[in-house]
Design an enzyme around this catalytic site. Sequence first.
Site, mmCIF file in Angstrom:
data_model
loop_
_atom_site.group_PDB
_atom_site.id
_atom_site.type_symbol
_atom_site.label_atom_id
_atom_site.label_comp_id
_atom_site.label_asym_id
_atom_site.label_seq_id
_atom_site.Cartn_x
_atom_site.Cartn_y
_atom_site.Cartn_z
ATOM 1 N N LYS A 167 25.751 -34.349 35.411
ATOM 2 C CA LYS A 167 25.692 -32.926 36.135
ATOM 3 C C LYS A 167 24.377 -32.839 36.678
ATOM 4 O O LYS A 167 23.354 -33.392 36.190
ATOM 5 C CB LYS A 167 26.139 -31.914 35.064
ATOM 6 C CG LYS A 167 27.695 -31.975 34.665
ATOM 7 C CD LYS A 167 28.193 -30.677 33.831
ATOM 8 C CE LYS A 167 29.703 -30.846 33.726
ATOM 9 N NZ LYS A 167 30.208 -29.851 32.837
ATOM 10 N N TYR A 206 36.604 -26.508 40.367
ATOM 11 C CA TYR A 206 36.602 -26.036 39.007
ATOM 12 C C TYR A 206 37.804 -24.715 38.881
ATOM 13 O O TYR A 206 37.737 -24.111 38.300
ATOM 14 C CB TYR A 206 35.343 -25.435 38.126
ATOM 15 C CG TYR A 206 34.495 -26.471 37.530
ATOM 16 C CD1 TYR A 206 35.002 -27.231 36.363
ATOM 17 C CD2 TYR A 206 33.262 -26.937 37.984
ATOM 18 C CE1 TYR A 206 34.281 -28.040 35.790
ATOM 19 C CE2 TYR A 206 32.631 -27.980 37.350
ATOM 20 C CZ TYR A 206 33.183 -28.564 36.130
ATOM 21 O OH TYR A 206 32.517 -29.629 35.596
ATOM 22 N N PHE A 241 32.684 -17.558 32.633
ATOM 23 C CA PHE A 241 31.793 -18.518 33.012
ATOM 24 C C PHE A 241 31.933 -19.106 34.391
ATOM 25 O O PHE A 241 31.102 -19.707 34.819
ATOM 26 C CB PHE A 241 31.466 -19.558 31.923
ATOM 27 C CG PHE A 241 32.604 -20.405 31.685
ATOM 28 C CD1 PHE A 241 33.064 -21.357 32.544
ATOM 29 C CD2 PHE A 241 33.621 -20.009 30.609
ATOM 30 C CE1 PHE A 241 34.208 -22.129 32.240
ATOM 31 C CE2 PHE A 241 34.761 -20.771 30.491
ATOM 32 C CZ PHE A 241 34.824 -21.934 31.302
ATOM 33 N N ARG A 280 35.784 -39.264 27.057
ATOM 34 C CA ARG A 280 35.600 -37.882 26.301
ATOM 35 C C ARG A 280 35.023 -38.038 24.739
ATOM 36 O O ARG A 280 34.284 -37.381 24.434
ATOM 37 C CB ARG A 280 37.114 -37.284 26.171
ATOM 38 C CG ARG A 280 37.589 -36.603 27.297
ATOM 39 C CD ARG A 280 38.859 -36.019 27.658
ATOM 40 N NE ARG A 280 38.985 -34.744 26.848
ATOM 41 C CZ ARG A 280 38.426 -33.742 27.125
ATOM 42 N NH1 ARG A 280 37.845 -33.699 28.418
ATOM 43 N NH2 ARG A 280 38.442 -32.564 26.529
ATOM 44 N N THR A 309 32.647 -30.156 24.318
ATOM 45 C CA THR A 309 32.035 -29.383 25.316
ATOM 46 C C THR A 309 30.579 -28.641 25.258
ATOM 47 O O THR A 309 29.705 -28.756 25.830
ATOM 48 C CB THR A 309 33.125 -28.278 25.872
ATOM 49 O OG1 THR A 309 34.246 -29.033 26.233
ATOM 50 C CG2 THR A 309 32.674 -27.644 27.357
ATOM 51 N N ARG A 349 26.437 -35.970 24.730
ATOM 52 C CA ARG A 349 26.027 -34.649 25.012
ATOM 53 C C ARG A 349 25.277 -34.125 23.532
ATOM 54 O O ARG A 349 24.288 -33.355 23.776
ATOM 55 C CB ARG A 349 27.422 -33.549 24.830
ATOM 56 C CG ARG A 349 28.043 -33.591 26.371
ATOM 57 C CD ARG A 349 29.206 -32.781 26.363
ATOM 58 N NE ARG A 349 29.939 -32.700 27.690
ATOM 59 C CZ ARG A 349 31.020 -32.566 27.840
ATOM 60 N NH1 ARG A 349 32.075 -32.301 26.869
ATOM 61 N NH2 ARG A 349 31.548 -32.311 29.052
ATOM 62 N N ASN A 360 25.868 -29.343 30.218
ATOM 63 C CA ASN A 360 26.051 -30.102 29.164
ATOM 64 C C ASN A 360 26.202 -31.554 29.797
ATOM 65 O O ASN A 360 26.943 -32.325 29.176
ATOM 66 C CB ASN A 360 27.626 -29.768 28.700
ATOM 67 C CG ASN A 360 28.958 -29.565 29.399
ATOM 68 O OD1 ASN A 360 28.584 -30.003 30.620
ATOM 69 N ND2 ASN A 360 29.885 -29.357 28.781
ATOM 70 N N HIS A 408 30.682 -34.698 32.879
ATOM 71 C CA HIS A 408 32.031 -34.233 32.765
ATOM 72 C C HIS A 408 32.953 -35.179 32.390
ATOM 73 O O HIS A 408 32.756 -36.526 33.107
ATOM 74 C CB HIS A 408 32.271 -33.435 34.052
ATOM 75 C CG HIS A 408 33.837 -33.263 34.345
ATOM 76 N ND1 HIS A 408 34.525 -32.084 33.826
ATOM 77 C CD2 HIS A 408 34.732 -33.814 35.003
ATOM 78 C CE1 HIS A 408 35.744 -32.060 34.251
ATOM 79 N NE2 HIS A 408 35.860 -33.526 34.831
ATOM 80 N N GLU A 466 41.286 -35.566 40.084
ATOM 81 C CA GLU A 466 39.867 -35.517 40.018
ATOM 82 C C GLU A 466 39.390 -36.669 40.753
ATOM 83 O O GLU A 466 38.465 -36.570 41.851
ATOM 84 C CB GLU A 466 39.087 -35.254 38.654
ATOM 85 C CG GLU A 466 39.643 -34.000 38.231
ATOM 86 C CD GLU A 466 38.952 -33.551 36.767
ATOM 87 O OE1 GLU A 466 38.152 -34.549 36.129
ATOM 88 O OE2 GLU A 466 39.134 -32.684 36.190
HETATM 89 P P1 CMP Z 1 33.280 -29.257 31.678
HETATM 90 O O1 CMP Z 1 34.039 -30.234 30.828
HETATM 91 O O2 CMP Z 1 32.740 -30.011 32.910
HETATM 92 O O3 CMP Z 1 34.546 -28.131 32.051
HETATM 93 C C1 CMP Z 1 34.327 -26.776 32.399
HETATM 94 C C2 CMP Z 1 32.887 -26.420 32.263
HETATM 95 O O4 CMP Z 1 32.481 -25.083 32.041
HETATM 96 C C3 CMP Z 1 32.346 -26.969 31.091
HETATM 97 O O5 CMP Z 1 32.334 -28.595 31.074
HETATM 98 C C4 CMP Z 1 30.892 -26.402 30.800
HETATM 99 O O6 CMP Z 1 30.012 -27.066 31.660
HETATM 100 C C5 CMP Z 1 31.164 -25.158 31.414
HETATM 101 N N1 CMP Z 1 31.578 -23.909 30.434
HETATM 102 C C6 CMP Z 1 30.421 -22.824 30.543
HETATM 103 N N2 CMP Z 1 30.718 -22.032 29.572
HETATM 104 C C7 CMP Z 1 32.114 -22.608 29.096
HETATM 105 C C8 CMP Z 1 33.130 -22.181 27.969
HETATM 106 N N3 CMP Z 1 32.845 -20.839 27.292
HETATM 107 N N4 CMP Z 1 33.993 -22.873 27.541
HETATM 108 C C9 CMP Z 1 34.249 -24.186 28.207
HETATM 109 N N5 CMP Z 1 33.460 -24.298 29.030
HETATM 110 C C10 CMP Z 1 32.327 -23.739 29.585
#
Ligand code: CMP
Length: 137
Positions: free
Chosen positions: A10, A50, A58, A86, A92, A103, A113, A116, A127
Amino acid sequence: MSNKTLMIIKPDAVKRQDMGYILSRIKAAGFKVRRLEMKRLSVDKAKDFYKVHAERPFYDSLVSFMSSGPVVVGWLERENAVNSWRQLIGATNPAEAAVGTIRKDIAESLEANSVHGSDSDENAEIELNFFFEDRPH
Ligand code: CMP
């Protein structure tokens, strides 16, 4: 069980030049990198990627962050790829990520974070097609 997954480095991690660190973790975990590409996502492309989160509070901020700078998208292969990736990236929210995960080691925040990973074999297929439309099956 499928052997492929999509990873994204990212904008926060690219900005810090952490690509090499992440790729070394990928190699050490036994993944093969089938495709790798640096690109800048447009707002529309980030929205589309997304879209499953479109109703979440968010979403707008996430789209803005993901289109704020270059990302690196990769097609990874190894046995049990989705779960293995993962596990390697961790939860996350980096504050909740296990010690030794990517992470935990480098991510800044829940939004920024660093990486992905696809969350299921079905989504990995979707994807990978999203970024590598011409990939062989
Ligand atoms: P990712 O695994 O790419 O999937 C969705 C992304 O939304 C997540 O990582 C975070 O970067 C972002 N995000 C921001 N806020 C939240 C939240 N409250 N819960 C989950 N994902 C979030």
